[in-house]
Design a protein around this motif. Sequence first.
Motif, short mmCIF file in Angstrom:
data_model
loop_
_atom_site.label_atom_id
_atom_site.label_comp_id
_atom_site.label_asym_id
_atom_site.label_seq_id
_atom_site.Cartn_x
_atom_site.Cartn_y
_atom_site.Cartn_z
N GLY A 43 30.00 34.66 53.11
CA GLY A 43 30.54 35.17 54.36
C GLY A 43 31.20 36.52 54.22
O GLY A 43 31.85 37.00 55.16
N PHE A 44 31.06 37.15 53.06
CA PHE A 44 31.62 38.49 52.85
C PHE A 44 30.83 39.21 51.75
O PHE A 44 30.04 38.60 51.02
CB PHE A 44 33.11 38.42 52.48
CG PHE A 44 33.39 37.66 51.20
CD1 PHE A 44 33.31 38.28 49.96
CD2 PHE A 44 33.76 36.32 51.25
CE1 PHE A 44 33.57 37.59 48.78
CE2 PHE A 44 34.03 35.62 50.08
CZ PHE A 44 33.92 36.26 48.84
N LEU A 45 31.05 40.52 51.67
CA LEU A 45 30.44 41.35 50.64
C LEU A 45 31.55 41.94 49.77
O LEU A 45 32.61 42.30 50.28
CB LEU A 45 29.63 42.49 51.26
CG LEU A 45 28.42 42.12 52.13
CD1 LEU A 45 27.82 43.39 52.73
CD2 LEU A 45 27.36 41.38 51.31
N THR A 46 31.27 42.04 48.47
CA THR A 46 32.23 42.69 47.58
C THR A 46 31.84 44.16 47.39
O THR A 46 30.68 44.54 47.57
CB THR A 46 32.25 42.01 46.21
OG1 THR A 46 30.98 42.20 45.56
CG2 THR A 46 32.52 40.51 46.36
N ALA A 47 32.83 44.97 47.02
CA ALA A 47 32.57 46.39 46.77
C ALA A 47 31.57 46.55 45.64
O ALA A 47 30.75 47.48 45.65
CB ALA A 47 33.88 47.11 46.44
N PRO A 67 39.34 36.39 46.49
CA PRO A 67 40.17 35.21 46.20
C PRO A 67 40.49 35.03 44.71
O PRO A 67 41.59 34.56 44.37
CB PRO A 67 39.33 34.05 46.73
CG PRO A 67 38.44 34.66 47.77
CD PRO A 67 38.15 36.04 47.28
N ARG A 68 39.54 35.42 43.83
CA ARG A 68 39.76 35.22 42.39
C ARG A 68 40.18 36.50 41.67
O ARG A 68 40.91 36.47 40.69
CB ARG A 68 38.48 34.68 41.75
CG ARG A 68 38.14 33.25 42.18
CD ARG A 68 36.93 32.74 41.42
NE ARG A 68 37.16 32.71 39.96
CZ ARG A 68 36.22 32.40 39.08
NH1 ARG A 68 34.99 32.10 39.49
NH2 ARG A 68 36.51 32.39 37.79
N TRP A 69 39.66 37.65 42.14
CA TRP A 69 39.97 38.93 41.51
C TRP A 69 40.60 39.85 42.56
O TRP A 69 39.90 40.58 43.27
CB TRP A 69 38.71 39.56 40.93
CG TRP A 69 38.05 38.68 39.90
CD1 TRP A 69 38.44 38.47 38.61
CD2 TRP A 69 36.88 37.87 40.10
NE1 TRP A 69 37.59 37.59 37.98
CE2 TRP A 69 36.61 37.20 38.87
CE3 TRP A 69 36.02 37.63 41.18
CZ2 TRP A 69 35.56 36.33 38.70
CZ3 TRP A 69 34.98 36.76 41.03
CH2 TRP A 69 34.75 36.11 39.80
N PRO A 70 41.91 39.81 42.69
CA PRO A 70 42.61 40.55 43.76
C PRO A 70 42.33 42.05 43.78
O PRO A 70 42.45 42.68 44.83
CB PRO A 70 44.09 40.28 43.45
CG PRO A 70 44.08 38.99 42.68
CD PRO A 70 42.83 39.01 41.85
#
Length: 403
Positions: free
Chosen positions: A67-71, A104-107
């Motif tokens: 439900g999201f994309l990471t940089a 959630p795991r790597w702020p």
Amino acid sequence: MNHFGNKNRVFQFLKLCHHHQQQWQRSIVKVRLKWVKNRSLDHIIDKETDLKAACLLKDAVKRSSAGFLTAKSVADWQKLLGLTVPVLRFLRRYPSLFEEFPHPRWPSLPCFRLTDTAKLLDSLEEEIHQSHENDAVERLSKVLMMMRTKTAPLHALQPLKWDLGLPDCFEKILIPKFPEQFQLVKYPNGLSGLKVSQWREDLAVSALQKINECRESKRGKAALVFPMRFPRGYGSQKKVRSWMEEFEKLPYISPYADCSKIDPESDLMEKRVVGVLHEFLSLSIHKKTKRNYLRSLREELSLPHKFTRIFTRYPGIFYLSLKCKTTTVTLREAYQSGKLVDPHPLARHRDKFYHVMRTGLLYRAKGALVEEADPHAPGGEDSEEVESSDELCEDEVSDSEDE
């Protein structure tokens, strides 16, 4: 029966007018036209590059199982999206569409999900796709009917889904619903293709033929001619007028007709190529597309290897833009005063989408959020066409792949 009759008439014309065509072709080669920049059309291309990238990112977020994309996941997408800035910077430009939050795991890893506004716009887009589903099917069918084998590689069609107004993952959502019209096939090299299963004679009518039908109903029978809007100064040139008069005298070959018997070096084939490109652009939602998208279908559309020169050779029909580090071709007749003459409902929705993007395009100045003005907006209502200092003559156009 009429189809074969049309082919016979074409062959008779070639036989009777071969010498005349040779002379006409030599005169064309000598015509060198300077590239003339159209600020209004360039601005549209610049604007819609960002619009398209935002829509594609929105669809990518929807497809994501998380439900999201990471940089990190989008770091290599800049070229794919046609952007001139890094994707992370682009996402941060539009907080009205993409909400940033820590992983959630790597702020320290930025993540992006859709805002409620973006979700609402997406639901409205889905409604348009559903209500105009038959229109999308007909548009895709016409594109495939222009192909030499009535088939196109899926990897060549997927980049065109935005231009053709097809829903995301159309091969999974749209195609299975119309088994009588489309068929997924495998090429000998293992790649997937899409074939039109049913030839529909009612669809084998080009946009130019429809325009001519309207003219005939109003003014009586008239010759079928391409609408032309020359850059300033071109239309008054005697050599250009003479050239176009000879061009219009040649018979119009439908982009849906078999062209295998036409001499590929003849003027008749060149006019047929102009007709194919005109029809393809007419089928697109914004009446424009990237040159490389056409290149991937070049053999199926029976286009010459250096087909880009057609765009600069006929500047009254096409506009070739070099904006955003790519080459985009636009159908001139489709735009008036910087807007589409006859916008599709999906194009109107995309205008609303862009408006939300602009109102959310904010930057920090002295600690406050300030709305950024559009620095690229053309000054006039229908921005005058200004000759560029860089001459782009028909013999100087590069047909190499875009960087």
